[in-house]
Design a protein around this motif. Structure first.
Motif, PDB file in Angstrom:
ATOM      1  N   GLY A 154      54.636  75.478  16.584  1.00  0.00           N
ATOM      2  CA  GLY A 154      55.954  76.098  16.533  1.00  0.00           C
ATOM      3  C   GLY A 154      56.542  76.225  15.147  1.00  0.00           C
ATOM      4  O   GLY A 154      57.719  76.595  15.009  1.00  0.00           O
ATOM      5  N   LEU A 155      55.756  75.936  14.095  1.00  0.00           N
ATOM      6  CA  LEU A 155      56.243  76.156  12.737  1.00  0.00           C
ATOM      7  C   LEU A 155      56.481  77.645  12.536  1.00  0.00           C
ATOM      8  O   LEU A 155      55.609  78.471  12.814  1.00  0.00           O
ATOM      9  CB  LEU A 155      55.219  75.640  11.721  1.00  0.00           C
ATOM     10  CG  LEU A 155      55.545  75.904  10.252  1.00  0.00           C
ATOM     11  CD1 LEU A 155      56.801  75.155   9.824  1.00  0.00           C
ATOM     12  CD2 LEU A 155      54.365  75.508   9.357  1.00  0.00           C
ATOM     13  N   ARG A 156      57.657  77.995  12.033  1.00  0.00           N
ATOM     14  CA  ARG A 156      58.036  79.395  11.891  1.00  0.00           C
ATOM     15  C   ARG A 156      57.619  79.931  10.522  1.00  0.00           C
ATOM     16  O   ARG A 156      57.996  79.374   9.490  1.00  0.00           O
ATOM     17  CB  ARG A 156      59.545  79.554  12.110  1.00  0.00           C
ATOM     18  CG  ARG A 156      59.953  79.324  13.554  1.00  0.00           C
ATOM     19  CD  ARG A 156      61.440  79.389  13.766  1.00  0.00           C
ATOM     20  NE  ARG A 156      62.109  78.201  13.268  1.00  0.00           N
ATOM     21  CZ  ARG A 156      63.408  77.935  13.447  1.00  0.00           C
ATOM     22  NH1 ARG A 156      64.187  78.794  14.083  1.00  0.00           N
ATOM     23  NH2 ARG A 156      63.935  76.830  12.969  1.00  0.00           N
ATOM     24  N   LEU A 157      56.836  81.005  10.550  1.00  0.00           N
ATOM     25  CA  LEU A 157      56.346  81.650   9.333  1.00  0.00           C
ATOM     26  C   LEU A 157      56.577  83.149   9.447  1.00  0.00           C
ATOM     27  O   LEU A 157      56.861  83.676  10.521  1.00  0.00           O
ATOM     28  CB  LEU A 157      54.861  81.365   9.129  1.00  0.00           C
ATOM     29  CG  LEU A 157      54.445  79.891   9.061  1.00  0.00           C
ATOM     30  CD1 LEU A 157      53.727  79.478  10.338  1.00  0.00           C
ATOM     31  CD2 LEU A 157      53.550  79.624   7.856  1.00  0.00           C
ATOM     32  N   VAL A 158      56.437  83.844   8.334  1.00  0.00           N
ATOM     33  CA  VAL A 158      56.562  85.294   8.329  1.00  0.00           C
ATOM     34  C   VAL A 158      55.660  85.863   7.235  1.00  0.00           C
ATOM     35  O   VAL A 158      55.656  85.372   6.106  1.00  0.00           O
ATOM     36  CB  VAL A 158      58.033  85.736   8.138  1.00  0.00           C
ATOM     37  CG1 VAL A 158      58.650  85.166   6.868  1.00  0.00           C
ATOM     38  CG2 VAL A 158      58.152  87.258   8.162  1.00  0.00           C
ATOM     39  N   LEU A 159      54.867  86.855   7.589  1.00  0.00           N
ATOM     40  CA  LEU A 159      54.083  87.600   6.603  1.00  0.00           C
ATOM     41  C   LEU A 159      54.957  88.705   6.037  1.00  0.00           C
ATOM     42  O   LEU A 159      55.626  89.433   6.789  1.00  0.00           O
ATOM     43  CB  LEU A 159      52.836  88.198   7.243  1.00  0.00           C
ATOM     44  CG  LEU A 159      51.801  87.199   7.758  1.00  0.00           C
ATOM     45  CD1 LEU A 159      50.694  87.939   8.498  1.00  0.00           C
ATOM     46  CD2 LEU A 159      51.225  86.366   6.624  1.00  0.00           C
ATOM     47  N   ILE A 160      54.959  88.840   4.722  1.00  0.00           N
ATOM     48  CA  ILE A 160      55.840  89.782   4.036  1.00  0.00           C
ATOM     49  C   ILE A 160      55.004  90.765   3.220  1.00  0.00           C
ATOM     50  O   ILE A 160      54.101  90.349   2.476  1.00  0.00           O
ATOM     51  CB  ILE A 160      56.821  89.025   3.113  1.00  0.00           C
ATOM     52  CG1 ILE A 160      57.727  88.115   3.937  1.00  0.00           C
ATOM     53  CG2 ILE A 160      57.657  89.995   2.279  1.00  0.00           C
ATOM     54  CD1 ILE A 160      58.582  87.173   3.102  1.00  0.00           C
TER      55      ILE A 160
END
Length: 313
Positions: A124-130
């Motif tokens: 559940g670690l929140r990440l985002v590819l940018i």
């Protein structure tokens, strides 16, 4: 004082080092550049993932805590990690990969002014590819070739880091006034700042949220480390942090870099860490992450430590 040059690393909690290792190496295609232990509690792994050499600004690190419960999300916490990819096509590639591998993810959206793809790891670690849109990256970053990820779509390094706080200006003022971050965008509820104007690899997005503080657990973010070039500069920052009335750990020798730790007025834990000496101080580049590396002061306890740790591979 020299301008701060971006993020150094970011550290999280994981319940299971073996599953964590599989996700970040096999699914995200990062290199495990250092397999070591928490120097303050050597019965637990401290795992580092990043580029070919674990360059500052590419490192995701995890403390293994088998007793970690679930994270109860809230405010006064570091809440999302941005990872840079080269293009919009990279986001499409990763969306398809996440669907194939059953990784929780969003559609392609706009985040911090850029095309982005939200996802979560298995805890559940929140990440985002940018989408970095082909812009230059730090010269020392070296993409890792030992992965099945298509070369033009590999993760480059860290981008926007999101911090959620109860009192917005407490954190914003610290970043602006003490560390000379530049405000890029702002409104009543969020402010985006950069350590180097125009560069996403040193960007922090501060959001305001009322309510109870986050209760950390597996998949939570422990601290964000900021790059400092030299030990001399780190000592000067220690003086400036204390002069602002904040408690500093003072300089701590982590063997692979020198560090200091402090909390802002919202309770956010920051580290400042030097670029060197780096992970090759005790390993050849080709051998990084293959064996358990220990700082010299723990080497005498190697047998005891290795008996406790579960093999990762």
């Amino acid at each position: 004082m020299n301008k701060l040059s971006g993020h150094h690393h970011i550290s999280m909690l994981t319940k299971n080092g073996k599953r964590n290792n599989a996700f970040y190496t096999k699914i995200l295609g990062l290199r495990r550049v250092k397999k070591t232990v928490n120097q303050d509690s050597p019965s637990m792994y401290h795992l580092f993932y990043g580029d070919r050499t674990g360059s500052a600004g590419t490192e995701l690190t995890f403390f293994e805590m088998p007793v970690a419960g679930r994270t109860v999300r809230g405010t006064n916490a570091i809440t999302r990690i941005g990872l840079l990819v080269q293009s919009y096509d990279s986001l499409i590639y990763w969306k398809n990969r996440f669907e194939l591998l059953q990784v929780e993810h969003s559609d392609i959206v706009t985040y911090a002014g850029k095309d982005a793809l939200f996802f979560e790891d298995h805890e559940g670690l929140r990440l985002v590819l940018i989408n970095h849109n082909g812009q230059p990256i730090p010269a020392e970053w070296q993409v890792w070739d030992g992965t099945d990820i298509v070369p033009e779509h590999r993760i480059l390094g860290m981008g926007t880091v999101e911090i959620t706080v109860r009192y917005l200006q407490r954190t914003v003022n610290l970043l602006q006034e003490l560390f000379d971050y530049t405000v890029v965008t702002e409104d009543d509820k969020e402010v985006r700042l950069q350590s180097i104007a125009g560069e996403t690899f040193g960007e922090i997005l501060v959001k305001e949220l009322e309510g109870p503080s986050e209760k950390p657990g597996r998949g939570s973010i422990h601290h964000l480390a900021i790059r400092v070039a030299t030990l001399e500069e780190l000592n000067k920052w220690d003086e400036l942090i204390k002069a602002r009335g904040l408690d500093s750990s003072g300089v701590v020798d982590r063997y692979y870099f020198q560090s200091l730790y402090f909390r802002d007025r919202n309770g956010i834990l920051f580290e400042m860490a030097t670029d060197g000496p780096g992970f090759t101080v005790d390993s050849a580049i080709e051998d990084l992450g293959n064996k358990l590396d220990l700082p010299p002061f723990l080497e005498g306890k190697r047998a005891e430590i290795e008996a406790i740790l579960e093999p990762l591979d």
